[in-house]
Structures are given as structure tokens and as C-alpha cells.
Design a protein around this motif. Structure first.
Motif, PDB file in Angstrom:
ATOM      1  N   LYS A 116     -17.701  -5.918 -23.235  1.00 29.13           N
ATOM      2  CA  LYS A 116     -17.220  -5.093 -21.925  1.00 29.13           C
ATOM      3  C   LYS A 116     -18.012  -4.938 -20.945  1.00 29.13           C
ATOM      4  CE  LYS A 116     -18.459  -0.681 -23.854  1.00 29.13           C
ATOM      5  NZ  LYS A 116     -17.465   0.858 -23.873  1.00 29.13           N
ATOM      6  N   TRP A 117     -17.602  -4.989 -19.225  1.00 29.70           N
ATOM      7  CA  TRP A 117     -18.407  -5.058 -18.294  1.00 29.70           C
ATOM      8  C   TRP A 117     -19.295  -4.384 -18.607  1.00 29.70           C
ATOM      9  CZ3 TRP A 117     -18.838  -7.596 -13.923  1.00 29.70           C
ATOM     10  CH2 TRP A 117     -19.312  -7.036 -13.250  1.00 29.70           C
ATOM     11  N   HIS A 118     -18.965  -2.991 -18.921  1.00 32.35           N
ATOM     12  CA  HIS A 118     -20.475  -1.890 -18.960  1.00 32.35           C
ATOM     13  C   HIS A 118     -21.230  -2.172 -19.864  1.00 32.35           C
ATOM     14  CE1 HIS A 118     -17.397   0.302 -16.699  1.00 32.35           C
ATOM     15  NE2 HIS A 118     -18.982   0.912 -15.974  1.00 32.35           N
ATOM     16  N   ASN A 119     -21.791  -3.712 -20.973  1.00 31.53           N
ATOM     17  CA  ASN A 119     -22.359  -3.612 -21.909  1.00 31.53           C
ATOM     18  C   ASN A 119     -23.752  -4.547 -21.006  1.00 31.53           C
ATOM     19  OD1 ASN A 119     -20.081  -4.267 -24.484  1.00 31.53           O
ATOM     20  ND2 ASN A 119     -21.497  -2.583 -24.077  1.00 31.53           N
ATOM     21  N   ILE A 120     -23.335  -4.530 -19.929  1.00 32.69           N
ATOM     22  CA  ILE A 120     -24.240  -5.716 -18.747  1.00 32.69           C
ATOM     23  C   ILE A 120     -25.146  -4.616 -18.106  1.00 32.69           C
ATOM     24  CG2 ILE A 120     -24.432  -7.223 -16.318  1.00 32.69           C
ATOM     25  CD1 ILE A 120     -21.634  -8.175 -17.113  1.00 32.69           C
ATOM     26  N   SER A 121     -26.278  -4.766 -18.208  1.00 32.11           N
ATOM     27  CA  SER A 121     -27.118  -4.122 -18.172  1.00 32.11           C
ATOM     28  C   SER A 121     -26.786  -2.869 -16.775  1.00 32.11           C
ATOM     29  CB  SER A 121     -28.511  -4.107 -18.047  1.00 32.11           C
ATOM     30  OG  SER A 121     -28.557  -5.388 -16.930  1.00 32.11           O
ATOM     31  N   GLU A 122     -27.205  -1.783 -16.780  1.00 35.42           N
ATOM     32  CA  GLU A 122     -26.622  -1.329 -14.868  1.00 35.42           C
ATOM     33  C   GLU A 122     -27.192  -2.067 -13.649  1.00 35.42           C
ATOM     34  OE1 GLU A 122     -26.982   2.969 -12.622  1.00 35.42           O
ATOM     35  OE2 GLU A 122     -27.663   2.908 -14.016  1.00 35.42           O
ATOM     36  N   ASP A 123     -28.907  -2.673 -13.974  1.00 34.96           N
ATOM     37  CA  ASP A 123     -29.974  -3.863 -12.760  1.00 34.96           C
ATOM     38  C   ASP A 123     -29.006  -4.877 -13.079  1.00 34.96           C
ATOM     39  OD1 ASP A 123     -30.899  -1.373 -12.142  1.00 34.96           O
ATOM     40  OD2 ASP A 123     -33.066  -2.897 -13.368  1.00 34.96           O
ATOM     41  N   ASP A 124     -28.139  -5.013 -13.422  1.00 37.15           N
ATOM     42  CA  ASP A 124     -27.465  -7.022 -13.466  1.00 37.15           C
ATOM     43  C   ASP A 124     -26.412  -6.954 -12.732  1.00 37.15           C
ATOM     44  OD1 ASP A 124     -30.085  -7.709 -14.306  1.00 37.15           O
ATOM     45  OD2 ASP A 124     -28.754  -7.982 -16.285  1.00 37.15           O
ATOM     46  N   ARG A 125     -26.087  -5.377 -13.758  1.00 43.59           N
ATOM     47  CA  ARG A 125     -24.394  -4.908 -12.437  1.00 43.59           C
ATOM     48  C   ARG A 125     -24.716  -4.911 -11.127  1.00 43.59           C
ATOM     49  NH1 ARG A 125     -22.549  -0.185 -14.554  1.00 43.59           N
ATOM     50  NH2 ARG A 125     -23.454  -0.138 -16.053  1.00 43.59           N
ATOM     51  N   LYS A 126     -25.508  -4.260 -10.361  1.00 43.27           N
ATOM     52  CA  LYS A 126     -25.640  -3.811  -8.969  1.00 43.27           C
ATOM     53  C   LYS A 126     -25.492  -5.188  -8.491  1.00 43.27           C
ATOM     54  CE  LYS A 126     -28.044   0.832  -9.359  1.00 43.27           C
ATOM     55  NZ  LYS A 126     -28.604   1.595  -9.928  1.00 43.27           N
ATOM     56  N   ASN A 127     -27.168  -5.962  -8.907  1.00 43.14           N
ATOM     57  CA  ASN A 127     -27.506  -7.324  -8.428  1.00 43.14           C
ATOM     58  C   ASN A 127     -26.170  -8.492  -8.066  1.00 43.14           C
ATOM     59  OD1 ASN A 127     -30.246  -6.832  -7.831  1.00 43.14           O
ATOM     60  ND2 ASN A 127     -30.143  -7.696 -10.237  1.00 43.14           N
ATOM     61  N   LEU A 128     -24.947  -8.218  -9.346  1.00 45.81           N
ATOM     62  CA  LEU A 128     -23.470  -9.029  -9.346  1.00 45.81           C
ATOM     63  C   LEU A 128     -22.513  -7.906  -8.020  1.00 45.81           C
ATOM     64  CD1 LEU A 128     -22.474  -9.431 -12.925  1.00 45.81           C
ATOM     65  CD2 LEU A 128     -23.450 -11.307 -11.316  1.00 45.81           C
ATOM     66  N   TYR A 129     -22.852  -7.219  -7.501  1.00 39.61           N
ATOM     67  CA  TYR A 129     -22.365  -6.100  -6.291  1.00 39.61           C
ATOM     68  C   TYR A 129     -22.112  -6.702  -5.077  1.00 39.61           C
ATOM     69  CZ  TYR A 129     -20.650  -2.512 -10.138  1.00 39.61           C
ATOM     70  OH  TYR A 129     -20.077  -1.964 -11.302  1.00 39.61           O
ATOM     71  N   LYS A 130     -23.753  -7.190  -5.468  1.00 36.62           N
ATOM     72  CA  LYS A 130     -24.389  -8.085  -4.019  1.00 36.62           C
ATOM     73  C   LYS A 130     -23.424  -9.017  -3.483  1.00 36.62           C
ATOM     74  CE  LYS A 130     -28.999  -5.867  -4.693  1.00 36.62           C
ATOM     75  NZ  LYS A 130     -30.357  -5.888  -4.863  1.00 36.62           N
ATOM     76  N   TYR A 131     -22.757 -10.058  -4.931  1.00 37.52           N
ATOM     77  CA  TYR A 131     -22.570 -10.913  -4.224  1.00 37.52           C
ATOM     78  C   TYR A 131     -21.157 -11.129  -4.701  1.00 37.52           C
ATOM     79  CZ  TYR A 131     -27.054 -13.083  -4.953  1.00 37.52           C
ATOM     80  OH  TYR A 131     -28.200 -12.461  -4.905  1.00 37.52           O
ATOM     81  N   ASP A 132     -20.401  -9.408  -4.281  1.00 33.42           N
ATOM     82  CA  ASP A 132     -18.541  -9.154  -4.636  1.00 33.42           C
ATOM     83  C   ASP A 132     -18.571  -9.468  -6.415  1.00 33.42           C
ATOM     84  OD1 ASP A 132     -18.809  -8.249  -1.879  1.00 33.42           O
ATOM     85  OD2 ASP A 132     -18.768 -10.670  -1.075  1.00 33.42           O
ATOM     86  N   ILE A 133     -18.876  -9.122  -6.645  1.00 34.05           N
ATOM     87  CA  ILE A 133     -18.927  -9.761  -7.844  1.00 34.05           C
ATOM     88  C   ILE A 133     -18.656  -8.438  -9.205  1.00 34.05           C
ATOM     89  CG2 ILE A 133     -19.325  -9.981 -10.583  1.00 34.05           C
ATOM     90  CD1 ILE A 133     -18.233 -13.078  -8.729  1.00 34.05           C
ATOM     91  N   ASP A 134     -17.101  -7.896  -9.814  1.00 31.54           N
ATOM     92  CA  ASP A 134     -17.223  -6.734 -10.841  1.00 31.54           C
ATOM     93  C   ASP A 134     -16.459  -7.329 -11.633  1.00 31.54           C
ATOM     94  OD1 ASP A 134     -14.738  -6.634  -8.808  1.00 31.54           O
ATOM     95  OD2 ASP A 134     -14.435  -5.161  -7.715  1.00 31.54           O
ATOM     96  N   GLU A 135     -15.747  -5.291 -11.654  1.00 30.40           N
ATOM     97  CA  GLU A 135     -15.030  -5.379 -13.650  1.00 30.40           C
ATOM     98  C   GLU A 135     -14.249  -6.434 -12.824  1.00 30.40           C
ATOM     99  OE1 GLU A 135     -14.056  -2.386 -16.784  1.00 30.40           O
ATOM    100  OE2 GLU A 135     -15.026  -1.352 -14.601  1.00 30.40           O
ATOM    101  N   LYS A 136     -13.439  -6.804 -12.280  1.00 30.13           N
ATOM    102  CA  LYS A 136     -12.157  -7.279 -12.354  1.00 30.13           C
ATOM    103  C   LYS A 136     -11.897  -8.732 -12.428  1.00 30.13           C
ATOM    104  CE  LYS A 136     -11.862  -7.808  -6.919  1.00 30.13           C
ATOM    105  NZ  LYS A 136     -12.754  -7.414  -6.763  1.00 30.13           N
ATOM    106  N   HIS A 137     -13.534  -9.012 -12.255  1.00 31.25           N
ATOM    107  CA  HIS A 137     -13.858 -10.143 -11.999  1.00 31.25           C
ATOM    108  C   HIS A 137     -14.437 -10.966 -14.258  1.00 31.25           C
ATOM    109  CE1 HIS A 137     -14.418 -10.469  -8.287  1.00 31.25           C
ATOM    110  NE2 HIS A 137     -14.501 -11.441  -8.493  1.00 31.25           N
ATOM    111  N   PHE A 138     -14.177  -9.868 -14.837  1.00 28.32           N
ATOM    112  CA  PHE A 138     -14.707  -9.089 -16.265  1.00 28.32           C
ATOM    113  C   PHE A 138     -13.685  -9.295 -17.186  1.00 28.32           C
ATOM    114  CE2 PHE A 138     -15.718  -7.382 -20.501  1.00 28.32           C
ATOM    115  CZ  PHE A 138     -16.701  -7.959 -20.451  1.00 28.32           C
ATOM    116  N   ASP A 139     -13.470 -10.804 -18.197  1.00 33.84           N
ATOM    117  CA  ASP A 139     -12.158 -10.589 -19.068  1.00 33.84           C
ATOM    118  C   ASP A 139     -12.057 -11.364 -20.340  1.00 33.84           C
ATOM    119  OD1 ASP A 139      -9.482 -10.781 -19.497  1.00 33.84           O
ATOM    120  OD2 ASP A 139      -8.859 -12.276 -18.493  1.00 33.84           O
ATOM    121  N   LEU A 140     -11.353 -11.020 -21.376  1.00 34.25           N
ATOM    122  CA  LEU A 140     -11.712 -11.879 -22.815  1.00 34.25           C
ATOM    123  C   LEU A 140     -11.136 -13.182 -22.941  1.00 34.25           C
ATOM    124  CD1 LEU A 140     -11.816  -8.971 -24.866  1.00 34.25           C
ATOM    125  CD2 LEU A 140     -13.852  -9.761 -24.126  1.00 34.25           C
TER     126      LEU A 140
END
Length: 456
Positions: free
Chosen positions: A101-125
Motif C-alpha cells: 500500500k502507499w504508506h509502505n513507502i517510507s515517509e521521506d520517499d513519499r515527501k520527495n514524491l509529493y514534490k513532483y505531484d505524485i501522491d496516493e491517487k497515483h498508486f494502484d494494484l
């Protein structure tokens, strides 16, 4: 150690074992397969994906690379066409054993992804199909071969040939094992299983081709030389490449090498290439044939290279002895500072030939003229808790006198089996040994030497 810590360690171990056995990334339903059926390895699984715009791909890959799904013949980054916007997107496939799931990605990596407008809505199975082509040979063997038993964990590769030594409980799977290795190892065209122990004079063993071409003519590159030979008729051990290299570093141009059990030349050919004077001998006529072939193939200066097809005792008692006598009489010359080296790489038997050096020369008038610096590198199999002591004792026992003061090194070459090591003992061959008055080594040459050991 605290009991609580121990319990936690066992819990972690159980979780790891459980996740390993129930992994999504291994074949299922193939345990016990004896004839390879590639279609049985099809498996549909759901894996996490991240959909990202193409223009941001390079930045996002650097963040997400540790999570990528790594399988054979599978690209973790693939094209994805989003129909609503007609924009080109990339789909990043993640390892489901790392990310669910999205929150398995480390917090630091998620923050860095947010900088490029990538968030949970881009995550899928997304469901993908795994095939035989996606699994490595190790994964297939773990899934197919008997559970809780020793499986195929390692092998030797000589040119295009993979050489196995299958345990009895794996023999009924040998066809499958061979086919998988031919499929999965790109440089492999032939897989053979050793069908019995080495039990003949020339140390070549009977082999069963279990997959691929029945082609035993191989080419191997080692220490800047190319070696060609028929693997079914000569002995070659790829595990000794580093040991060959170690010995070659002891040699300098102008030195002399006597290689008593030379095989197809892994010591002798590179030594001649680096301008040593080489006397190379092997009892096996096939080894002798390929030795000479390799000398020419590697463009060796034949003025520096002499080859012999003799028993080891005969080689010591004639060729080596004649050289030492001629040197003492001034007929053979050595460059200033040059040394003589003797390699004896027949670990099942080599120590038994040491007795022929003791009292080799009877002419006592030559003793005072003897000023050679001779190093002997003799290999043996040492069985026991202390292989270093065992190897030293084997040398002393077989040469017939205590030469401990002449031993300059005992080296552990490699592990052969539990409590059995291949050892190299290096010692100086002094005038006291060669001109020993108490020697009784004037027995007739032994024309045949047999061994039941499997390693050289």
C-alpha cells in the motif's frame, strides 16, 4: 541474552520463513515435477504500481528504484497510455513483498514524491502474469525439488559446460535440472552429471549428459591465456583459478618452473608467457596433447617451454635431476637472482612423490656446487580439525625426514567437504634433502598412479 530479545528473534525468523514459503514471486504447484513443463509455471499475481508522467520519470525513478519488482525478463518501468488525457505515462512496478500500500513507502520517499505531484491517487494494484521466463534457476529449484532436502545450490562451469555432482535423492530430477540450467544460464550449452568418482590413472571421470549438446570441447580463459581441451578426457577445476594466480605472482622472468602434474597447463602456460623457463609434465596423454596445443595457441616462446608425458617419479628422477646436475656442472645457467619453482598439484597423491627428492643425487662432489634457491609447492587433502598441522605432518612423513624448519608457508586453498581442506605446503628444497646420505629411493619407477579422490 534477554529472553524477550530471543523470543523476538524467533518471531522475526518465523515471519521470514513464512513469507518466504508463501511468496507471491515463486512458482506454485510444481513441487515434485520431474519432467519440465514450462506451462505449469504460469501465475497471476497483483502487484503495486505507480503511474507517473513521462517528463518526471528520471527524478521519480531515483526515489523509487529500491522498491522495483526485479524478475528475469521483466521491465519494472513500462509505458502506460492514459486515455482520458492522451498523455504518455509510465507505470512503475513495485515488489509486492516490499510494498502493498502507499504508506509502505517510507515517509521521506513519499515527501520527495509529493514534490513532483505524485501522491496516493497515483498508486494502484495491477494484475500481471508470471511465466517460466520470469523465474531464476535458483527459484525454480527451490519450488520443484524435494523440500527440506539439499538441492542444487552450486555448480562448476567450464566453458559452455556446467558440471554437476548430484546427490542420490536428486538423480530422478536430473533431466529437469539440466534443462533449466541450459534455459537460464546464457553461456551454457551442455550440462553433465559426474556419474562416478575419479578412479583411473588419468583423473578423468565418466559423465552423463543430462541436457544440451554432447560437446566436450571447451575454451576457458584464465590468467590472460586461453585454454582449449576435451573436458571428458582431462581434468580442470575452475575453483583453482585464484590459486593459479597466486603461484604465478611468485614467479619472475628468468625463473625456472618444473610443473610435475601440469594438466593442460594452468600453471605452465602463463609462466612461460611471463618469460619463465618451463618444464611441464603430465602422465595423461590427452593432457599432454592439449598442453602442447595451448602452448602454440597462446604463442609461447618454445625456447622457454619443454613438455613431457611421463610419470611424476620419472620426471623428478630424470628431467629435474639432470637439470640440477647440469647446473652444478655449469652446463645449465640461471640468471642472477633467478629461482627454481616446483609445483605439485595432484592433492590426492602429490605428497607421495616427495620421497624421490630425498637423496636424489648421489654424487657428493656436486654438493658444494649446489646453490639453488628452490621452492616446492605441494598440494594435499588434509582431513581433520587442524588441517595446517595435518598438512605439515603429511609432508614430513612422505619426504622421510623432519623438514619443518624448511617449511615457509602452509596455505588453505579451499574447502572440499566438511573437515577436508585442500592445502598447499611451500618449502625450500635444500642440498641436505637432495644429497641425503640415508635415502633409499632407488626403487623402480611406478608407471601407474590411481586415485579415488575427486578434486585437484
Amino acid at each position: 541474552m534477554d529472553v524477550t530479545i530471543i523470543r523476538k528473534l524467533f518471531q522475526i525468523l518465523r515471519i521470514k520463513m513464512s513469507s518466504s514459503s508463501n511468496s507471491l514471486l515463486v512458482p506454485i504447484g510444481v513441487r515434485g515435477m520431474k519432467r519440465l513443463d514450462r506451462e505449469k509455471f504460469l501465475r497471476n499475481i497483483k502487484v503495486p504500481v505507480l503511474k507517473v508522467p513521462d517528463e518526471k520519470l528520471s527524478k521519480i525513478i531515483s526515489i523509487c528504484r529500491p522498491y522495483f519488482l526485479k524478475l528475469q525478463n521483466f521491465k519494472p518501468v513500462q509505458n502506460l497510455l492514459v486515455k482520458q488525457s492522451e498523455n504518455l505515462y509510465k507505470c512503475l512496478y513495485f515488489d509486492p513483498e516490499k510494498i502493498t500500500k502507499w504508506h509502505n513507502i517510507s515517509e521521506d520517499d513519499r515527501k520527495n514524491l509529493y514534490k513532483y505531484d505524485i501522491d496516493e491517487k497515483h498508486f494502484d494494484l495491477q494484475e500481471i502474469q508470471l511465466t517460466y521466463d520470469n523465474f531464476k534457476h535458483e527459484t525454480i529449484f527451490k519450488a520443484v525439488l524435494p523440500d527440506n532436502e539439499e538441492i542444487v545450490t552450486g555448480f562448476s562451469q567450464i566453458g559452455h559446460i556446467i558440471h554437476l555432482n548430484l546427490r542420490d535423492h536428486l538423480l530422478e530430477y536430473r533431466s529437469l535440472v539440466g534443462e533449466v540450467l541450459v534455459d537460464k544460464i546464457k553461456t551454457c550449452r551442455t550440462v553433465v552429471n559426474k556419474s562416478n568418482i575419479i578412479d583411473n590413472t588419468y583423473r578423468n571421470f565418466n559423465m552423463e549428459v543430462i541436457a544440451g549438446d554432447e560437446d566436450f570441447l571447451v575454451t576457458v580463459k584464465e590468467n590472460m591465456c586461453n585454454f582449449q581441451f576435451d573436458f571428458s578426457k582431462v581434468y580442470w577445476n575452475p575453483r583453482l583459478c585464484k590459486e593459479h594466480e597466486r603461484i604465478l605472482k611468485f614467479l619472475t622472468p628468468g625463473d625456472v618452473l618444473f610443473d610435475i602434474f601440469c594438466g593442460v597447463g594452468p600453471f605452465a602456460i602463463p609462466a612461460a608467457k611471463q618469460k619463465c623457463n618451463v618444464f611441464a609434465n603430465d602422465l595423461n596423454p590427452e593432457s599432454y596433447k592439449w598442453l602442447n596445443h595451448n602452448a602454440k595457441h597462446n604463442k609461447i616462446n618454445m625456447n622457454l617451454f619443454k613438455s613431457y608425458n611421463m610419470d611424476g617419479k620419472d620426471f623428478i628422477c630424470t628431467t629435474f635431476k639432470a637439470f640440477i646436475i647440469d647446473y652444478c656442472n655449469g652446463k645449465e645457467k640461471l640468471n642472477t637472482g633467478a629461482k627454481i619453482h616446483i609445483t605439485m598439484n595432484l592433492p590426492a597423491l602429490a605428497v607421495e612423490f616427495l620421497k624421490y627428492f630425498k637423496g636424489l643425487i648421489k654424487d657428493k662432489e656436486l654438493k658444494n656446487k649446489y646453490d639453488c634457491d628452490i621452492s616446492v609447492y605441494v598440494y594435499c587433502f588434509a582431513v581433520g580439525e587442524d588441517p595446517f598441522t595435518v598438512a605439515k605432518q603429511m609432508v614430513n612423513d612422505n619426504i622421510g625426514t623432519d623438514i619443518s624448519s624448511n617449511i615457509i608457508d602452509v596455505f588453505d586453498v579451499r574447502n572440499v567437504s566438511p573437515k577436508k581442506q585442500m592445502m598447499r605446503v611451500t618449502f625450500k628444497l635444500t642440498k641436505e634433502i637432495i644429497f641425503d646420505d640415508n635415502s633409499e629411493s632407488d626403487e623402480p619407477p611406478c608407471k601407474k598412479q590411481c586415485t579415488n579422490d575427486t578434486d585437484k
